[in-house]
Design a protein around this motif. Sequence first.
Motif, PDB file in Angstrom:
ATOM      1  N   ALA A 191     -18.007  49.223  29.007  1.00  0.00           N
ATOM      2  CA  ALA A 191     -18.486  47.877  29.333  1.00  0.00           C
ATOM      3  C   ALA A 191     -19.212  47.921  30.670  1.00  0.00           C
ATOM      4  CB  ALA A 191     -17.316  46.901  29.408  1.00  0.00           C
ATOM      5  N   VAL A 192     -20.254  47.116  30.773  1.00  0.00           N
ATOM      6  CA  VAL A 192     -20.986  46.972  32.033  1.00  0.00           C
ATOM      7  C   VAL A 192     -20.804  45.549  32.535  1.00  0.00           C
ATOM      8  CG1 VAL A 192     -23.251  46.950  33.147  1.00  0.00           C
ATOM      9  CG2 VAL A 192     -22.687  48.763  31.510  1.00  0.00           C
ATOM     10  N   THR A 193     -20.323  45.442  33.757  1.00  0.00           N
ATOM     11  CA  THR A 193     -20.140  44.150  34.413  1.00  0.00           C
ATOM     12  C   THR A 193     -21.137  44.039  35.554  1.00  0.00           C
ATOM     13  OG1 THR A 193     -17.760  44.210  33.931  1.00  0.00           O
ATOM     14  CG2 THR A 193     -18.491  42.693  35.656  1.00  0.00           C
ATOM     15  N   LEU A 194     -21.782  42.893  35.666  1.00  0.00           N
ATOM     16  CA  LEU A 194     -22.680  42.625  36.787  1.00  0.00           C
ATOM     17  C   LEU A 194     -22.049  41.599  37.718  1.00  0.00           C
ATOM     18  CD1 LEU A 194     -26.135  42.322  34.956  1.00  0.00           C
ATOM     19  CD2 LEU A 194     -25.248  44.300  36.225  1.00  0.00           C
ATOM     20  N   SER A 195     -22.268  41.789  39.020  1.00  0.00           N
ATOM     21  CA  SER A 195     -21.832  40.813  40.006  1.00  0.00           C
ATOM     22  C   SER A 195     -22.902  40.774  41.089  1.00  0.00           C
ATOM     23  CB  SER A 195     -20.473  41.210  40.596  1.00  0.00           C
ATOM     24  OG  SER A 195     -20.034  40.238  41.528  1.00  0.00           O
ATOM     25  N   ILE A 196     -23.967  40.028  40.771  1.00  0.00           N
ATOM     26  CA  ILE A 196     -25.149  40.027  41.651  1.00  0.00           C
ATOM     27  C   ILE A 196     -25.634  38.610  41.964  1.00  0.00           C
ATOM     28  CG2 ILE A 196     -25.920  42.364  41.127  1.00  0.00           C
ATOM     29  CD1 ILE A 196     -27.775  41.265  39.004  1.00  0.00           C
ATOM     30  N   GLY A 197     -24.727  37.648  41.828  1.00  0.00           N
ATOM     31  CA  GLY A 197     -25.001  36.322  42.343  1.00  0.00           C
ATOM     32  C   GLY A 197     -25.703  35.353  41.411  1.00  0.00           C
ATOM     33  N   GLU A 198     -26.266  34.336  42.036  1.00  0.00           N
ATOM     34  CA  GLU A 198     -26.908  33.245  41.306  1.00  0.00           C
ATOM     35  C   GLU A 198     -28.309  33.649  40.868  1.00  0.00           C
ATOM     36  OE1 GLU A 198     -26.849  29.710  43.676  1.00  0.00           O
ATOM     37  OE2 GLU A 198     -24.701  29.854  44.098  1.00  0.00           O
ATOM     38  N   LYS A 199     -28.587  33.452  39.582  1.00  0.00           N
ATOM     39  CA  LYS A 199     -29.886  33.794  39.001  1.00  0.00           C
ATOM     40  C   LYS A 199     -30.314  32.672  38.050  1.00  0.00           C
ATOM     41  CE  LYS A 199     -29.834  38.129  40.601  1.00  0.00           C
ATOM     42  NZ  LYS A 199     -30.868  38.693  41.513  1.00  0.00           N
ATOM     43  N   PRO A 200     -31.599  32.614  37.715  1.00  0.00           N
ATOM     44  CA  PRO A 200     -32.025  31.679  36.666  1.00  0.00           C
ATOM     45  C   PRO A 200     -31.425  32.094  35.317  1.00  0.00           C
ATOM     46  CG  PRO A 200     -33.905  32.542  37.917  1.00  0.00           C
ATOM     47  CD  PRO A 200     -32.722  33.366  38.291  1.00  0.00           C
TER      48      PRO A 200
END
Length: 347
Positions: free
Chosen positions: A132-141
């Motif tokens: 699994a790939v998890t992203l944690s890179i904040g607010e995005k459109p």
Amino acid sequence: MTDVLVKKLRENRDLSDGELRELIESSAHDEALRQAADKVRRERYGDAVYLRGLIEFTSYCKQNCLYCGLRAGNRNAQRYRLSREEILSCCDEGYALGYRTFVLQGGEDPYYTDDMICDIVRSIKEKYPDCAVTLSIGEKPRQSYERYFAAGADRYLLRHETADPEHYAKLHTDKMSSENRKHCLRDLKEIGYQVGAGFMVGSPYQTTENLIADLRFLQELQPDMIGIGPYISHKDTPFRDEKNGTAELTLRMLSILRLMFPYALLPSTTALGTIRPDGRELGLKAGGNVVMPNLSPVQVRDKYAIYDNKICTGEESAQCRGCLEKRIESAGYRAVTDRGDVKRASR
């Protein structure tokens, strides 16, 4: 003697605001809370503790959150960015160590375009389809979130930090809003991610009412993962002189969350281990079932400084894995190497 409030929370997964206030503010319920939370986590997840390989791939951030050492206004911050190849190398090492989830975390760094993020996610999934790939890179459109999901991202972590708009405004610049943060989380849910929210415990100006508002927001959102940790100050932020949060209240909130959200994946965080040497073990005993060993290259680990005195910045990945496994076992649990997806069984 049976703790009536704890029993009620376990059975109903809810309490009135007044009852929650009593649990949050009084230490009298702590042992009953801990025992009930541990029992619930074992019923749903057994003694399994899921390992997530954390890759902190950029310390640049365009935001200026008042509590964070990575804030754009911190001229003393040590900045770095990992290349696609360096990120994949971290995954290679992590896969060999048994990790089947990779968490790509960073500041809100415009250098990484949507094309770049999608390419990185796609490359990891092609090489390791069982992960699994998890992203944690904040607010995005929303369209950015949709693209990452289409590229293969499975999960997204976005702590809401505080659900109360007035409290949120005291912790962030006027360019950010609690409303937009919540909007992003709802977008992520609708798109189909396994979603993680969460909040700081003991952040500046926080009240019991703020914590209750956090619980109510989480009831509305029903996230798959809930990450909480004690607020820890950073010397190069406007909050440098503010008091840190406590392990005691963080552990109490962890147990409350386990009883309210039996299915949730709850990390026992590095911040807990930073504020107290046995904090991560106590976090597991309080209902946590996830830990996130660091896979970032050793030479950049101390540069990803959200708060002061972060632990484990000098350990090689294999050392980090070995240390955490021993800690997990000493607490009475078992480190497992599968993806560790959420278990949303019926009541």
